[in-house]
Design a protein around this motif. Structure first.
Motif, PDB file in Angstrom:
ATOM      1  N   HIS A 171       0.840  -1.197   0.000  1.00 46.17           N
ATOM      2  CA  HIS A 171       0.000   0.000   0.000  1.00 46.17           C
ATOM      3  C   HIS A 171       0.874   1.245   0.000  1.00 46.17           C
ATOM      4  CE1 HIS A 171      -2.590  -3.234   1.290  1.00 46.17           C
ATOM      5  NE2 HIS A 171      -3.652  -2.474   1.097  1.00 46.17           N
ATOM      6  N   VAL A 172       0.545   2.185  -0.879  1.00 50.44           N
ATOM      7  CA  VAL A 172       1.293   3.436  -0.996  1.00 50.44           C
ATOM      8  C   VAL A 172       0.289   4.592  -1.059  1.00 50.44           C
ATOM      9  CG1 VAL A 172       3.376   2.508  -2.103  1.00 50.44           C
ATOM     10  CG2 VAL A 172       1.390   3.066  -3.514  1.00 50.44           C
ATOM     11  N   PRO A 173       0.762   5.836  -0.758  1.00 48.11           N
ATOM     12  CA  PRO A 173      -0.186   6.955  -0.674  1.00 48.11           C
ATOM     13  C   PRO A 173      -0.645   7.506  -2.028  1.00 48.11           C
ATOM     14  CG  PRO A 173       2.002   7.656   0.033  1.00 48.11           C
ATOM     15  CD  PRO A 173       2.088   6.184  -0.215  1.00 48.11           C
ATOM     16  N   HIS A 174       0.143   7.318  -3.087  1.00 47.55           N
ATOM     17  CA  HIS A 174      -0.232   7.895  -4.386  1.00 47.55           C
ATOM     18  C   HIS A 174       0.541   7.206  -5.514  1.00 47.55           C
ATOM     19  CE1 HIS A 174       3.442   9.875  -3.300  1.00 47.55           C
ATOM     20  NE2 HIS A 174       2.832  10.570  -2.346  1.00 47.55           N
ATOM     21  N   LEU A 175       0.117   7.550  -6.742  1.00 47.95           N
ATOM     22  CA  LEU A 175       0.720   6.937  -7.923  1.00 47.95           C
ATOM     23  C   LEU A 175       2.232   7.176  -7.979  1.00 47.95           C
ATOM     24  CD1 LEU A 175       0.636   5.568 -10.717  1.00 47.95           C
ATOM     25  CD2 LEU A 175      -0.111   7.755 -11.680  1.00 47.95           C
ATOM     26  N   ARG A 220      -1.342   3.132 -15.949  1.00 45.04           N
ATOM     27  CA  ARG A 220      -1.611   4.522 -15.557  1.00 45.04           C
ATOM     28  C   ARG A 220      -3.090   4.857 -15.701  1.00 45.04           C
ATOM     29  NH1 ARG A 220       2.700   7.522 -14.315  1.00 45.04           N
ATOM     30  NH2 ARG A 220       4.644   6.472 -14.858  1.00 45.04           N
ATOM     31  N   ALA A 221      -3.704   4.360 -16.741  1.00 46.23           N
ATOM     32  CA  ALA A 221      -5.129   4.639 -16.949  1.00 46.23           C
ATOM     33  C   ALA A 221      -5.965   4.017 -15.821  1.00 46.23           C
ATOM     34  CB  ALA A 221      -5.580   4.085 -18.304  1.00 46.23           C
ATOM     35  N   LEU A 222      -5.604   2.813 -15.411  1.00 45.34           N
ATOM     36  CA  LEU A 222      -6.353   2.167 -14.315  1.00 45.34           C
ATOM     37  C   LEU A 222      -6.137   2.913 -13.000  1.00 45.34           C
ATOM     38  CD1 LEU A 222      -5.856  -1.625 -15.140  1.00 45.34           C
ATOM     39  CD2 LEU A 222      -7.926  -0.243 -15.430  1.00 45.34           C
ATOM     40  N   ALA A 223      -4.891   3.344 -12.764  1.00 45.25           N
ATOM     41  CA  ALA A 223      -4.615   4.099 -11.538  1.00 45.25           C
ATOM     42  C   ALA A 223      -5.413   5.399 -11.537  1.00 45.25           C
ATOM     43  CB  ALA A 223      -3.112   4.380 -11.423  1.00 45.25           C
ATOM     44  N   ALA A 224      -5.454   6.077 -12.698  1.00 42.55           N
ATOM     45  CA  ALA A 224      -6.189   7.351 -12.779  1.00 42.55           C
ATOM     46  C   ALA A 224      -7.677   7.126 -12.536  1.00 42.55           C
ATOM     47  CB  ALA A 224      -5.953   8.009 -14.148  1.00 42.55           C
ATOM     48  N   ALA A 225      -8.198   6.012 -13.015  1.00 40.09           N
ATOM     49  CA  ALA A 225      -9.634   5.762 -12.899  1.00 40.09           C
ATOM     50  C   ALA A 225     -10.039   5.282 -11.505  1.00 40.09           C
ATOM     51  CB  ALA A 225     -10.066   4.735 -13.952  1.00 40.09           C
ATOM     52  N   PHE A 226      -9.210   4.495 -10.849  1.00 40.05           N
ATOM     53  CA  PHE A 226      -9.686   3.790  -9.638  1.00 40.05           C
ATOM     54  C   PHE A 226      -8.906   4.082  -8.361  1.00 40.05           C
ATOM     55  CE2 PHE A 226     -10.964   1.024 -13.251  1.00 40.05           C
ATOM     56  CZ  PHE A 226     -12.340   1.139 -13.091  1.00 40.05           C
ATOM     57  N   PRO A 249      -7.471   6.837  -5.478  1.00 39.08           N
ATOM     58  CA  PRO A 249      -7.471   5.837  -4.415  1.00 39.08           C
ATOM     59  C   PRO A 249      -8.749   4.997  -4.447  1.00 39.08           C
ATOM     60  CG  PRO A 249      -7.801   8.040  -3.514  1.00 39.08           C
ATOM     61  CD  PRO A 249      -7.574   8.205  -4.982  1.00 39.08           C
ATOM     62  N   GLY A 250      -8.607   3.704  -4.143  1.00 36.53           N
ATOM     63  CA  GLY A 250      -9.783   2.848  -4.156  1.00 36.53           C
ATOM     64  C   GLY A 250      -9.430   1.374  -4.117  1.00 36.53           C
ATOM     65  N   PRO A 251     -10.465   0.513  -4.213  1.00 36.31           N
ATOM     66  CA  PRO A 251     -10.277  -0.927  -3.972  1.00 36.31           C
ATOM     67  C   PRO A 251      -9.811  -1.699  -5.210  1.00 36.31           C
ATOM     68  CG  PRO A 251     -12.604  -0.473  -4.218  1.00 36.31           C
ATOM     69  CD  PRO A 251     -11.890   0.850  -4.347  1.00 36.31           C
ATOM     70  N   LEU A 252      -8.768  -1.205  -5.883  1.00 41.05           N
ATOM     71  CA  LEU A 252      -8.184  -1.923  -7.016  1.00 41.05           C
ATOM     72  C   LEU A 252      -6.692  -2.125  -6.762  1.00 41.05           C
ATOM     73  CD1 LEU A 252      -8.692  -3.055  -9.934  1.00 41.05           C
ATOM     74  CD2 LEU A 252      -7.608  -0.950 -10.730  1.00 41.05           C
ATOM     75  N   THR A 253      -6.237  -3.379  -6.890  1.00 41.43           N
ATOM     76  CA  THR A 253      -4.815  -3.711  -6.756  1.00 41.43           C
ATOM     77  C   THR A 253      -4.266  -4.044  -8.131  1.00 41.43           C
ATOM     78  OG1 THR A 253      -5.067  -4.523  -4.497  1.00 41.43           O
ATOM     79  CG2 THR A 253      -3.190  -5.373  -5.754  1.00 41.43           C
ATOM     80  N   LEU A 254      -3.138  -3.412  -8.486  1.00 40.78           N
ATOM     81  CA  LEU A 254      -2.492  -3.663  -9.782  1.00 40.78           C
ATOM     82  C   LEU A 254      -1.279  -4.560  -9.574  1.00 40.78           C
ATOM     83  CD1 LEU A 254      -2.452  -0.030 -11.262  1.00 40.78           C
ATOM     84  CD2 LEU A 254      -4.043  -1.888 -11.809  1.00 40.78           C
ATOM     85  N   PRO A 273     -14.582  -5.303  -5.509  1.00 38.24           N
ATOM     86  CA  PRO A 273     -15.517  -4.189  -5.690  1.00 38.24           C
ATOM     87  C   PRO A 273     -15.448  -3.528  -7.074  1.00 38.24           C
ATOM     88  CG  PRO A 273     -14.463  -4.050  -3.539  1.00 38.24           C
ATOM     89  CD  PRO A 273     -13.764  -5.148  -4.289  1.00 38.24           C
ATOM     90  N   VAL A 274     -14.283  -3.503  -7.716  1.00 41.18           N
ATOM     91  CA  VAL A 274     -14.184  -2.952  -9.080  1.00 41.18           C
ATOM     92  C   VAL A 274     -14.408  -4.119 -10.050  1.00 41.18           C
ATOM     93  CG1 VAL A 274     -12.683  -1.828 -10.752  1.00 41.18           C
ATOM     94  CG2 VAL A 274     -12.588  -1.135  -8.345  1.00 41.18           C
ATOM     95  N   THR A 275     -15.463  -4.029 -10.842  1.00 40.46           N
ATOM     96  CA  THR A 275     -15.825  -5.177 -11.684  1.00 40.46           C
ATOM     97  C   THR A 275     -14.937  -5.278 -12.922  1.00 40.46           C
ATOM     98  OG1 THR A 275     -17.432  -3.896 -12.921  1.00 40.46           O
ATOM     99  CG2 THR A 275     -18.247  -5.051 -10.961  1.00 40.46           C
ATOM    100  N   GLU A 276     -14.876  -6.503 -13.478  1.00 38.25           N
ATOM    101  CA  GLU A 276     -14.130  -6.733 -14.714  1.00 38.25           C
ATOM    102  C   GLU A 276     -14.638  -5.825 -15.832  1.00 38.25           C
ATOM    103  OE1 GLU A 276     -12.769 -10.864 -15.995  1.00 38.25           O
ATOM    104  OE2 GLU A 276     -14.396 -10.459 -17.423  1.00 38.25           O
ATOM    105  N   ALA A 277     -15.973  -5.612 -15.868  1.00 39.82           N
ATOM    106  CA  ALA A 277     -16.565  -4.761 -16.912  1.00 39.82           C
ATOM    107  C   ALA A 277     -16.072  -3.323 -16.778  1.00 39.82           C
ATOM    108  CB  ALA A 277     -18.094  -4.817 -16.818  1.00 39.82           C
ATOM    109  N   ALA A 278     -15.941  -2.831 -15.534  1.00 39.83           N
ATOM    110  CA  ALA A 278     -15.473  -1.455 -15.321  1.00 39.83           C
ATOM    111  C   ALA A 278     -14.019  -1.313 -15.775  1.00 39.83           C
ATOM    112  CB  ALA A 278     -15.623  -1.071 -13.849  1.00 39.83           C
ATOM    113  N   ILE A 279     -13.221  -2.360 -15.553  1.00 43.36           N
ATOM    114  CA  ILE A 279     -11.812  -2.337 -15.978  1.00 43.36           C
ATOM    115  C   ILE A 279     -11.729  -2.376 -17.509  1.00 43.36           C
ATOM    116  CG2 ILE A 279      -9.626  -3.628 -15.918  1.00 43.36           C
ATOM    117  CD1 ILE A 279     -10.544  -4.597 -13.079  1.00 43.36           C
ATOM    118  N   ALA A 280     -12.529  -3.258 -18.106  1.00 43.17           N
ATOM    119  CA  ALA A 280     -12.531  -3.374 -19.573  1.00 43.17           C
ATOM    120  C   ALA A 280     -12.931  -2.049 -20.216  1.00 43.17           C
ATOM    121  CB  ALA A 280     -13.471  -4.496 -20.008  1.00 43.17           C
ATOM    122  N   ASP A 281     -13.858  -1.318 -19.585  1.00 47.36           N
ATOM    123  CA  ASP A 281     -14.282  -0.003 -20.078  1.00 47.36           C
ATOM    124  C   ASP A 281     -13.114   0.963 -20.149  1.00 47.36           C
ATOM    125  OD1 ASP A 281     -16.891  -0.275 -20.610  1.00 47.36           O
ATOM    126  OD2 ASP A 281     -17.647   0.809 -18.833  1.00 47.36           O
TER     127      ASP A 281
END
Ligand code: AMP
Ligand code: MG
Length: 314
Positions: A68-72, A86-92, A94-99, A201-209
């Motif tokens: 866990h880190v405070p920012h991108l 980067r696009a996933l980080a920008a979209a999600f 801070p939040g419940p997505l692990t890359l 919590p972040v769905t596969e469909a939201a990531i694919a979008d």
């Protein structure tokens, strides 16, 4: 130390957060609320601190941890981000997505954090208490769920205390967690392609979008390493898709299926996700020898709820 010794618990106020940071910098373990579940944090750059997490949880060491880190910007010092990451980080974030990304050469991370893999799992959490702890400690923090390995994940400080006791050096009490299910884990492959390693919590469909492409077909079904078939075990047999309780069963309801308790009487999947582990803890403590759970639709976050329920039932 063992569960007989009462754990040290502090409220998540500035004094408690400062003490948490002190314990963490010194190499100790602290249970901290995040928006998903309570995490057991330790500094990710020290092998002994990371080893203390595995020891406290009784976790197999082939199962890597999320950092866990405070920012991108902090994340980018530990892993290599391409445009998709980067696009996933920008979209999600801070939040419940692990890359899950290639680990940067020379990144200050103990090898045990990623169980020797060339990749690292990174998340920027949204919970104000976890964010305050990250800022005060000034270090990347490894933090799996704050429970003994294989047990039901904790969504309150009381759950942490019941499972880990004084195996955690400190528990920060920040109330009940909001999302209630562990983060979605997505691997973004450097050569192209991506896949969800753990639904959340972040769905596969939201990531694919966001990515504008479907997950890789050939690699579908691959799971995060160390994800065990049996997990989140409440210590009693669990029967799924139950329309009614049979003799000796404590029924966890949903929507039209009324139970002894309900995940959500209105059939709201987000509410059901937030309440899932608290309901499993309650069912585990009930006098009935068995647990039954109402059917949960496999849509949106329902896929993640069913993933956890399947693992709780084997
Ligand atoms: P927990 O910390 O209990 O939420 O579990 C973390 C999950 O992240 C585990 O299921 C790991 O397998 C997964 N994970 C952590 N690091 C990696 C990685 N480098 N590659 C794939 N999965 C990972
Ligand atoms: Mg866990």
């Amino acid at each position: 130390m063992n569960t007989q010794t009462p754990p040290k618990v502090l409220p998540a106020v500035p004094g408690g957060i400062a003490e948490a940071a002190r314990v963490l910098v010194a190499g100790g373990t602290v249970a901290v609320p995040t928006e998903t579940v309570y995490g057991l944090a330790a500094r990710a750059d020290r092998p002994e601190a990371v080893a203390a997490i595995y020891r406290a949880k009784g976790r197999p060491d082939f199962n890597p941890l999320i950092v866990h880190v405070p920012h991108l910007a902090a994340a980018a010092t530990l892993a290599v981000f391409d445009d998709r990451a980067r696009a996933l980080a920008a979209a999600f974030w801070p939040g419940p997505l692990t890359l899950v990304l290639p680990r940067r050469e020379g990144a200050p991370l103990a090898a045990a954090v990623s169980a020797g893999l060339p990749t690292v799992a990174l998340r920027v959490p949204a919970h104000p208490v976890m964010r305050a702890v990250l800022e005060a400690a000034g270090l990347p923090l490894a933090a799996p769920s704050a429970n003994r390995s294989g047990g039901v994940s904790p969504t309150s400080a009381a759950h942490v205390a019941a499972s880990l006791g004084a195996r955690a050096d400190l528990i920060l009490d920040g109330g009940t967690t909001e999302r209630g299910l562990e983060s979605t884990i997505v691997a973004v492959r450097p050569g192209g392609g991506w896949q969800v390693l753990r639904p959340g919590p972040v769905t596969e469909a939201a990531i694919a979008d966001v990515l504008g492409e479907a997950p890789s077909e050939e690699e579908r079904g691959i799971e995060a390493p160390g994800q065990l078939a049996s997990h989140y075990a409440p210590g009693k047999p669990v029967r799924l898709a139950a329309e009614r309780a049979e003799d000796g069963e404590f029924l966890i309801g949903f929507g039209a299926v009324a139970g002894s308790i309900s995940l959500s009487q209105s059939g709201d999947l987000v509410e059901a996700a937030a309440r899932l582990y608290a309901c499993l803890h309650e069912a585990a403590a009930a006098p009935e020898p068995r647990i039954a759970v109402a059917p949960i639709p496999e849509e949106g976050i329902g896929a993640a709820i069913n993933d956890r329920l399947r693992r709780a039932s084997v």
